[in-house]
Enzyme design. Sequence first.
Site, PDB file in Angstrom:
ATOM      1  CG  ASP A 105      -0.310  -0.248   2.534  1.00 24.32           C
ATOM      2  OD1 ASP A 105       0.904  -0.572   2.570  1.00 24.32           O
ATOM      3  OD2 ASP A 105      -0.994  -0.126   3.565  1.00 24.32           O
ATOM      4  CG  ASP A 108       6.548   6.114   6.381  1.00 25.02           C
ATOM      5  OD1 ASP A 108       6.363   7.205   5.829  1.00 25.02           O
ATOM      6  OD2 ASP A 108       6.792   6.018   7.601  1.00 25.02           O
TER       7      ASP A 108
HETATM    8  P1  IMP Z   1       7.478   1.416   6.814  1.00 28.43           P
HETATM    9  O1  IMP Z   1       8.050   0.161   7.402  1.00 28.43           O
HETATM   10  O2  IMP Z   1       7.837   2.640   7.624  1.00 28.43           O
HETATM   11  O3  IMP Z   1       7.832   1.616   5.345  1.00 28.43           O
HETATM   12  O4  IMP Z   1       5.904   1.329   6.975  1.00 28.43           O
HETATM   13  C1  IMP Z   1       5.109   0.799   6.004  1.00 28.43           C
HETATM   14  C2  IMP Z   1       3.750   0.434   6.548  1.00 28.43           C
HETATM   15  O5  IMP Z   1       3.284   1.388   7.504  1.00 28.43           O
HETATM   16  C3  IMP Z   1       2.715   0.463   5.438  1.00 28.43           C
HETATM   17  O6  IMP Z   1       2.627  -0.785   4.782  1.00 28.43           O
HETATM   18  C4  IMP Z   1       1.460   0.856   6.174  1.00 28.43           C
HETATM   19  O7  IMP Z   1       0.840  -0.301   6.706  1.00 28.43           O
HETATM   20  C5  IMP Z   1       1.938   1.712   7.300  1.00 28.43           C
HETATM   21  N1  IMP Z   1       1.836   3.149   6.960  1.00 28.43           N
HETATM   22  C6  IMP Z   1       2.860   3.993   6.689  1.00 28.43           C
HETATM   23  N2  IMP Z   1       2.423   5.222   6.394  1.00 28.43           N
HETATM   24  C7  IMP Z   1       1.065   5.157   6.451  1.00 28.43           C
HETATM   25  C8  IMP Z   1       0.011   6.135   6.216  1.00 28.43           C
HETATM   26  O8  IMP Z   1       0.229   7.315   5.873  1.00 28.43           O
HETATM   27  N3  IMP Z   1      -1.256   5.675   6.383  1.00 28.43           N
HETATM   28  C9  IMP Z   1      -1.554   4.391   6.737  1.00 28.43           C
HETATM   29  N4  IMP Z   1      -0.606   3.448   6.951  1.00 28.43           N
HETATM   30  C10 IMP Z   1       0.691   3.831   6.816  1.00 28.43           C
HETATM   31 MG    MG Z   2       1.258  -2.315   4.685  1.00 28.23          MG
END
Ligand code: IMP
Ligand code: MG
Length: 185
Positions: A105, A108
């Site tokens: 989705d 980040d």
């Molecule tokens: P990362 O490990 O920081 O890249 O986080 C990724 C995961 O965090 C995504 O797959 C989402 O489930 C969640 N996430 C990150 N940013 C958002 C946002 O703006 N809205 C909702 N979920 C988010």
């Molecule tokens: Mg996710």
Amino acid sequence: MEMDFLGETVIDEDTISRRVEELAQQITGDFVQAYGEETQLIVITVLKGAFIFLSDLIRLMDMDLRVDFMAISSYRESTRSTGAVRIFKDLSESIYTKNVLLVEDIVDTGLTLSYILRNLVSREPRDIRVCTLLDRVGRRIAPLDIDYVGFQVGEDFLVGYGLDYQQKGRNLRYICRLKTPDHDS
Ligand code: IMP
Ligand code: MG
């Protein structure tokens, strides 16, 4: 429905569906070009956020494909990633020597995706590519090569089209920002 946490729309329904169609055509074309018309693809999604994107995307992909799911807990504190990831539902089929598309989705920090990718690569698929609907490249910690990106997005925490705020808002047809962001920046 009480949804007073929703701010303004960032990506509307039409814009999402046009982009999803482009991605579906691009991905199908690339895999068919690389491996031929008869090639089979295993499309993997990490629950829950990408399930809406996945369902729209695969219905526009005119090729032989199978779907499989993983579930992880990423020990997020509120809206912030901690980097630790635990798989609590693994794939139901082997991906050894298979062509794989991992659908996300939003990427980040990239910590979740880089962990999952390392894990999947160790199972020796023939090819593994990544498609994310949203890419928040400005917060990347883990360097990543993402093959297909729907939209680049900014710092605001986003809700809708599968993305949740405290499990709410996944069923929105568009993507909007939180009215009162508690997203660290
Ligand atoms: P990362 O490990 O920081 O890249 O986080 C990724 C995961 O965090 C995504 O797959 C989402 O489930 C969640 N996430 C990150 N940013 C958002 C946002 O703006 N809205 C909702 N979920 C988010
Ligand atoms: Mg996710």
